[in-house]
Design an enzyme around this catalytic site. Structure first.
Site, mmCIF file in Angstrom:
data_model
loop_
_atom_site.group_PDB
_atom_site.id
_atom_site.type_symbol
_atom_site.label_atom_id
_atom_site.label_comp_id
_atom_site.label_asym_id
_atom_site.label_seq_id
_atom_site.Cartn_x
_atom_site.Cartn_y
_atom_site.Cartn_z
ATOM 1 N N ASP A 128 44.836 48.994 37.927
ATOM 2 C CA ASP A 128 45.837 48.691 38.955
ATOM 3 C C ASP A 128 47.258 49.092 38.529
ATOM 4 O OD1 ASP A 128 43.948 47.668 40.657
ATOM 5 O OD2 ASP A 128 44.159 45.618 39.929
ATOM 6 N N SER B 4 33.469 49.035 37.846
ATOM 7 C CA SER B 4 34.072 48.141 38.831
ATOM 8 C C SER B 4 33.685 46.697 38.565
ATOM 9 C CB SER B 4 33.636 48.549 40.241
ATOM 10 O OG SER B 4 33.884 47.477 41.140
HETATM 11 C C1 S3P Z 1 39.450 43.377 40.556
HETATM 12 C C2 S3P Z 1 38.848 44.524 40.126
HETATM 13 C C3 S3P Z 1 39.433 45.855 40.271
HETATM 14 C C4 S3P Z 1 40.917 45.795 40.630
HETATM 15 C C5 S3P Z 1 41.212 44.757 41.662
HETATM 16 C C6 S3P Z 1 40.779 43.381 41.177
HETATM 17 C C7 S3P Z 1 38.754 42.085 40.356
HETATM 18 O O1 S3P Z 1 38.755 46.545 41.303
HETATM 19 O O2 S3P Z 1 41.370 47.062 41.070
HETATM 20 O O3 S3P Z 1 42.584 44.724 41.967
HETATM 21 O O4 S3P Z 1 39.384 41.026 40.467
HETATM 22 O O5 S3P Z 1 37.553 42.126 40.057
HETATM 23 P P1 S3P Z 1 37.399 47.372 41.002
HETATM 24 O O6 S3P Z 1 36.388 46.419 40.533
HETATM 25 O O7 S3P Z 1 36.986 47.993 42.298
HETATM 26 O O8 S3P Z 1 37.808 48.379 39.986
#
Ligand code: S3P
Length: 450
Positions: free
Chosen positions: A327, A174
């Site tokens: 995403d 993440s």
């Molecule tokens: C994001 C990280 C992702 C993604 C989100 C945007 C970011 O989430 O799904 O739309 O900008 O860091 P996760 O870090 O929970 O995977």
């Protein structure tokens, strides 16, 4: 989107021959980070091409509440007059991050090592998303956090006045967890270290470096290790936000499945930690090509050309690609419906805790349009019906999730019968120009009475 406003149902009818340029808006991840890093810097940061989706507007409002001067100018440029690392003022009101997981998680991280307190909330979707993954590492820095009993928002963060830098192995891939920790590390002494098994989007690391922090990233047998030196003096920057590959995915995929289409989606950010969808589409025999490849502000970019692709095949998406297209699984599943054979998507448990449970939301909607879906806790598959083989005719629930709403509208563009979604209003969170842009290249969407 609060989830309390009136829903706006929308229908999507079959179309052919999509043509023209699709100018998608700025990257959501980079837009959030531009505002937050602008606030954490000394001087006036200029931002060109900021995404003006609701998620980012909510982050802009939050940074104002903490004391930054955030302004939009007549020429469309935004500026942020920052308060510097650790310079947060205590907000007088609750910070409402709306639908945005990125906004709330990154901001909680950034303020958690300053001597102020703040309370955060969001809409009905955000208040059901897991937050312990953020509060746990922030507690190790010395911050105190008070949540609902289930660990979810609303949450009050009492920032640590004597933060301790941490070394943290992220439990799930993440970028939001990684970024929250790095932002907390800015106002901590010494070195903050994050270790991630799979490399996730690296905009935070790239941008921190651009603003003058010392960040080292290294690939080792343990995974991707990022080290940040605390107490940097971040300096205001001029930022050109690349256009969002996650938004580009919708016109690109619509062109692949609609007969006679040939479109160009210019100037898209193609950071390798974000471009997994395009690799998957190429493996499926999709006619997607990159033109005019270049680089701007440290991010690779290209124009994407997408043409009708009647001979696509299902694939087994490599699990180690998941982070770079996390995403894009909803829209990939729509393309998979028009391919020959099964598309298998594994190791995607994280999809269950996005703006909605995206496996469940897509499975329900795809089934209501005549498709065969199989699913487990961390995998799902779509049985393709080949080009021209999708019945459509379904009413799809969107669960306050912009990407689910846009995916089903694209499905309707190539299905035999019209597809309706129960609510198109969440689309404004990430892609406020979606309806007009898609109509300009040839979509036939119609707003309906609720
Ligand atoms: C994001 C990280 C992702 C993604 C989100 C945007 C970011 O989430 O799904 O739309 O900008 O860091 P996760 O870090 O929970 O995977």
């Amino acid at each position: 989107m609060s989830g309390l406003e009136k829903p706006i149902p929308m229908s999507s009818k079959r179309v052919t021959n999509l043509r023209g340029h699709a100018d998608v808006p700025g990257d959501k991840s980079i837009s959030h980070r531009s505002l937050i890093l602008g606030a954490l810097s000394i001087g006036k940061t200029k931002i060109h091409g900021l995404l003006e989706g609701q998620d980012v507007i909510d982050t802009a409002k939050a940074m104002s509440s903490f004391g930054a001067l955030v302004e939009k100018h007549k020429n469309g440029e935004w500026t942020v007059d920052g308060f510097g690392v650790g310079g947060f003022a205590e907000p007088q009101k609750v910070i409402d991050c709306g639908n945005s997981g990125t906004g709330v998680r990154l901001i909680m991280g950034a303020m958690s090592t300053s001597g102020i307190s703040a309370t955060f909330t969001g809409d009905a979707s955000l208040n059901e998303r897991p937050m312990a993954r953020i509060t746990e590492p922030l507690n190790l820095f010395g911050a105190q956090t008070f949540s609902r009993r289930n660990g979810k928002l609303p949450i009050t963060v009492v920032g640590s006045e004597a933060p301790i830098p941490i070394t943290y192995h992220t439990p799930v891939a993440s970028a939001q967890i990684k970024s929250a920790i790095l932002f907390a590390g800015l106002n901590s002494p010494g070195i903050t270290t994050v270790i991630e098994k799979e490399k996730t989007r690296d905009h935070t690391e790239r941008m921190l470096q651009g603003f003058g922090a010392r960040v080292l990233s290294e690939k080792t047998s343990e995974g991707n290790i990022i080290k940040l030196e605390g107490y940097p003096e971040l300096k205001a920057q001029e930022i050109r936000v690349p256009r969002d590959p996650s938004s580009a995915a919708f016109p690109v995929c619509a062109a692949l499945i609609t007969e006679g289409s040939d479109i160009l989606v210019p100037n898209i950010g193609l950071n390798p930690t974000r471009s997994g969808l395009f690799e998957s589409l190429k493996e499926m025999n999709a006619n997607v090509t990159f033109e005019n490849e270049n680089s701007q502000g440290g991010e690779p970019m290209a124009d994407i050309r997408a043409k009708f692709s009647p001979n696509m095949v299902g694939i087994d998406v490599p699990p180690d690609r998941a982070a770079s297209m996390i995403d894009e699984y909803p829209i990939l599943s729509v393309v998979a419906a028009f391919a020959k054979g099964k598309t298998m998507m594994r190791d995607v448990r994280e999809l269950r805790v996005k703006e909605s449970d995206r496996i469940d939301a897509m499975a329900k909607g795809l089934k209501s349009n005549g498709l065969k879906i199989e699913e487990g806790e961390d995998w799902w598959s779509v049985e393709g019906r080949e080009i021209d083989g999708v019945d459509g005719g379904g009413l799809c629930e969107t669960f306050l999730d912009h990407r689910i709403a846009m995916s089903f509208l694209v499905l309707g563009m190539a299905s035999k019968r019209t597809i309706t979604i129960d609510d198109s209003s969440p689309i404004t969170t990430s892609f406020p120009t979606f309806e007009s842009l898609m109509s300009k290249i040839g979509a036939n969407f119609q707003k309906l009475e609720p």
